[in-house]
Design an enzyme around this catalytic site. Sequence first.
Site, PDB file in Angstrom:
ATOM      1  N   ASP A   5      -0.352   4.049   8.062  1.00 53.53           N
ATOM      2  CA  ASP A   5      -0.789   2.866   7.317  1.00 53.53           C
ATOM      3  C   ASP A   5      -2.222   3.039   6.827  1.00 53.53           C
ATOM      4  OD1 ASP A   5      -0.561  -0.201   6.711  1.00 53.53           O
ATOM      5  OD2 ASP A   5      -2.370  -0.009   7.925  1.00 53.53           O
TER       6      ASP A   5
ATOM      7  N   LYS B 286       0.814  -1.221   0.000  1.00 51.12           N
ATOM      8  CA  LYS B 286       0.000   0.000   0.000  1.00 51.12           C
ATOM      9  C   LYS B 286       0.839   1.259   0.000  1.00 51.12           C
ATOM     10  CE  LYS B 286       0.226  -1.474   4.528  1.00 51.12           C
ATOM     11  NZ  LYS B 286       0.343  -2.885   4.979  1.00 51.12           N
TER      12      LYS B 286
ATOM     13  N   LYS C 277      -3.913   3.478   2.765  1.00 54.92           N
ATOM     14  CA  LYS C 277      -5.060   2.725   2.256  1.00 54.92           C
ATOM     15  C   LYS C 277      -6.203   3.659   1.873  1.00 54.92           C
ATOM     16  CE  LYS C 277      -3.749  -1.125   5.254  1.00 54.92           C
ATOM     17  NZ  LYS C 277      -4.066  -1.847   6.507  1.00 54.92           N
TER      18      LYS C 277
END
Length: 443
Positions: free
Chosen positions: A203, A107, A207
């Site tokens: 993180d 990602k 996404k």
Amino acid sequence: MAEPLRIALAGLGTVGAGVIRLLAANAALVRSRAGREIRIVAVSARDRVRDRGVDLSAFDWCDDMAAMASRDDVDAVVEMVGGADGPALTLAKTAIRQGKALVTANKAMIAHHGLELARAAEERGVPLKFEAAVAGGIPVIKGLREGAAANAIARVQGILNGTCNFILSTMEDTGRDFADVLAEAQALGFAEADPSFDIDGIDAGHKLAILAAIAFGARLDFAHVSCEGIGAVRAADIARARDLGFVIRLVGEADVDAGPPGAAPARLLQRVRPCLVPQAHPLAHVDGPTNAVVAEGNFSGRLLFQGAGAGDGPTASAVVADLIDIARSTMDGREAGPAFSVPVGELLAMEPAEPGDRTGRSYIRFTVADRPGVLAEITAAMRDAEVSIESLIQQGEPDAKGDVLVAMVTHEGPERCVAEALRLLDGSPSLTAPPLVMPILEA
């Protein structure tokens, strides 16, 4: 049956080994659904001697993973190395340049370099697939790109990081504080030794940027994703949220401020933050290391995608699903579809939206010195900033440092007013720690 789809696999960590196990365990099923065998012919990783619990003897070992992508006996490359740049990006560019299909779970690389890779893939006419990059085994990218393709998406919300969700839901269940639960998450393998990438919201931000590009047909714009983590959330905040009928979750949210007809071009708002989620909202019931995404379509209505967001099995499942798609399409001679629903040249370059223009309710928690006049100072700042207070709670007893917690819920109003109130209080000796602001989601 057609010739096998021949795979080079780079990265033999938990997920890479999971791909090998899945292809072995479900070989007949994969072959029947793909229309041909999916066969690994070459592998590469940093450590050649490490025991990964899988038999690698049938595969060629390549020390140079980029060179592996140039092999004549390779049709597709699976990148499981990780990292936004470095060897992963070199491998991805090499694979596409050599006319190989590329599947990745990375990602960070897609969030930072996805447009460049997608453009190169379009020029070479090869597939670029990254279902496993968002929400592990949940087919949310396929769901938005294909299943909801006929809809204008108004909003995307999601719990996109299993580490944070495990920590918050465990705090909720046990009453323990953040540092204690984080240590447990690390011991159980849900959090890294350095957990900052997860708990600071980065993180989830990667996404969210990918989801926003697909949902709204927008150019990837991770630079304008606002990321706030969960490190400041206390057990006391979770207890107060419960008393008010909410749970606290780290939520990634993206929507488009289209404005009235004839107004300025649409603007995109993307942010990750801890939020108070009402019990009637589907994200309120997502516990443990689970991921979930809610999308609002103008004809489909609310769509919920939920499942395991990480781990060798779920992520390997998403990787192999992409390989099955590639095996089918390349066997049929179909052209590779665009990675982000529409060709890169047609993706909209949306300006970032101004969050201060948004209206809503907020939970605000102050850590203050236990002395007279503090509450009056806070409420005066709220009054001067035109923030209307719906309810206010003050902790009964000071802690060991002599501090008390003051929490409030605001009435609905512009976010800029809350920001102005905090600006007025900035530097006040009455505040012994930075305030925590969490928006309250609508059900």
